[in-house]
Design an enzyme around this catalytic site. Sequence first.
Site, PDB file in Angstrom:
ATOM      1  N   HIS A   1       0.812  -1.142   0.300  1.00 39.53           N
ATOM      2  CA  HIS A   1       0.019  -0.058   0.016  1.00 39.53           C
ATOM      3  C   HIS A   1       0.747   1.160   0.125  1.00 39.53           C
ATOM      4  O   HIS A   1       0.419   2.485  -0.154  1.00 39.53           O
ATOM      5  CB  HIS A   1      -1.002  -0.024   1.350  1.00 39.53           C
TER       6      HIS A   1
ATOM      7  N   LYS B   1       3.565   4.276  -1.114  1.00 39.49           N
ATOM      8  CA  LYS B   1       3.539   5.147  -2.314  1.00 39.49           C
ATOM      9  C   LYS B   1       5.003   5.959  -2.242  1.00 39.49           C
ATOM     10  O   LYS B   1       5.520   6.411  -1.041  1.00 39.49           O
ATOM     11  CB  LYS B   1       2.433   6.185  -2.242  1.00 39.49           C
TER      12      LYS B   1
ATOM     13  N   ASP C   1      17.191   9.815  -9.259  1.00 38.65           N
ATOM     14  CA  ASP C   1      18.484   9.672  -9.278  1.00 38.65           C
ATOM     15  C   ASP C   1      19.007   9.355  -7.713  1.00 38.65           C
ATOM     16  O   ASP C   1      20.130   9.628  -7.449  1.00 38.65           O
ATOM     17  CB  ASP C   1      19.088  10.889  -9.379  1.00 38.65           C
TER      18      ASP C   1
ATOM     19  N   HIS D   1      -8.290  11.781   1.671  1.00 36.72           N
ATOM     20  CA  HIS D   1      -7.274  10.568   1.545  1.00 36.72           C
ATOM     21  C   HIS D   1      -5.999  10.676   2.094  1.00 36.72           C
ATOM     22  O   HIS D   1      -5.193   9.872   2.177  1.00 36.72           O
ATOM     23  CB  HIS D   1      -7.028  10.293  -0.256  1.00 36.72           C
TER      24      HIS D   1
ATOM     25  N   LYS E   1      -3.140  10.877   5.470  1.00 37.88           N
ATOM     26  CA  LYS E   1      -2.758  10.208   6.249  1.00 37.88           C
ATOM     27  C   LYS E   1      -1.663  10.616   6.890  1.00 37.88           C
ATOM     28  O   LYS E   1      -0.603  10.797   6.873  1.00 37.88           O
ATOM     29  CB  LYS E   1      -2.179   8.812   5.966  1.00 37.88           C
TER      30      LYS E   1
ATOM     31  N   ASP F   1       1.785  16.636  19.829  1.00 39.55           N
ATOM     32  CA  ASP F   1       2.308  17.620  20.773  1.00 39.55           C
ATOM     33  C   ASP F   1       2.671  19.015  19.817  1.00 39.55           C
ATOM     34  O   ASP F   1       3.319  19.683  20.220  1.00 39.55           O
ATOM     35  CB  ASP F   1       3.366  17.185  21.527  1.00 39.55           C
TER      36      ASP F   1
END
Length: 516
Positions: free
Chosen positions: A183, A185, A190, A412, A414, A419
């Site tokens: 899952h 990404k 380079d 979408h 995450k 703190d």
Amino acid sequence: MTLLAVQVLMWIVVGAAATGFASWLAHRSYRRFLRKSRGPVSKSLGRGDVPTKLDTLIDPLEAQFPCQSGLATLLDNADAFAARALSAAQAGRSLDLMYYIWRTDVTGWLLLDALVAAADRGVRVRLLLDDVNVQGFDPAFLALTQHPQIEVRLFNPTRNRGHVVRRTFEMLLGLARFNRRMHGKLWIADGRLAIIGGRNIADTYFATLDADTRNSVDADMLLVGPKVDAVAALFDSYWNLGLSMPILALWPGFKLNRTAFRHRLARHVGSAPSRHYLARTLDSRTPEAVLAGRLHWTDKVQLLADPPDKAYGNHSAAWMSTAIADILTNAQSEVRLITPYFVPGQAGISGLTALAARGVKISLLTNALAATDMLLVYGAYRRYRGALLAAGGSIHEFSPLPKNGRKRDMLHSKVFVIDGRQAIVGSLNFDLRSAFTNTELGLLFEHPTLVADITGMIDALSAPDQAYTVSRPDHALQWTVARPGLPKLMYVEPEASKLQRAISWLVGLLPIQAYL
């Protein structure tokens, strides 16, 4: 027990035994296939004698900030596309990419064109895709991998391609294996620049303004500096895992007319929607501004990632969810999180309520029922929101008004902010699938400006015109709504249909949270 009952029980036992034996045979056959068909081991390319454009861009910055890493937030969808396209155009050595989804839509074709253009310049391209979302798009990626500088591998693939019945049986017999997905990404150019976050490759993540495409609100981080070496090593570990198979191994003998593919690629890139999108996203942006101009430098950056053998079901204390749980446990004053899917399980909700019990302020931003693309997941989330609110946590459900006749935007991202000092941006949802089944990755970092960017995003997305506030006075849930034509207080999910509410309520009663 009657004779009929005995016969039925016997048939059940025989059926279960036969299914188990068939699953064992399928698993054994699949492992042999993996050993026989896996590709050669390859590693990230080190710096060569001749500097690339990216080397020339980044070298002076790294010299100015030795032993630190440069970070920039990519919160705007168009900026996120520009960072990928421009880094591909500047690459002179390698592109290593890992994605859960790569759609062949406007932005998907544009970025495929960027890979081909880089490969034509001699850049080595390694593209690792999770197989579950490639089915049906194989011809494009099969054509891509026939370029001498490009290799495409599929993570945890099914062997049966193009045959729905055989593929369905393979999935059913190997359900435990098939359920484990990559899952994460990741985009590396380079070995000097990495993009990590929640965005897949598809129009919904890059603001194409297509009326038929929902806009997904997301977050990525752009990273340069010494920590990129760890990211490159992580990619190598996934690329060389026995479950990452060359796509041609799944289509032996496949040949595609490369000239025809080039024509198809040019047709997509030259279409009016593609030309308009490129003009809007790239004409006013330079590599210096997008890739270097907004960097903030810090030595407090850590890669959080699941080891690839999590896909084998091997439990490890090194899992990303374990690291995040430890970080949250040490929170002193506040935890703010964005997750499109909130299914924390008993351990997760207990951890959050324990934090609240010792005075840590917990706030959650997730999708409303009217906005979610996963109705079943929302149903599972229903089981936990009451407990979080009862412990003193706050919940906002994202559901902005549709704009210009388009579909309603969805969340979408995450993101965690701890703190007001630390932030985590990555691919991990606060759900059981991300915690125990899928492989995930992200960045933990500290820098006042970067954390302020993330906090500002949370504040903007939680505003009354963007989200409902969920509360629980007198043990009954209510939604505070600031929408024309709607009551200020509602006692059912706002702007959702009766069918959506009914399905989500029913799902909330089922013990299937770990599979959503």
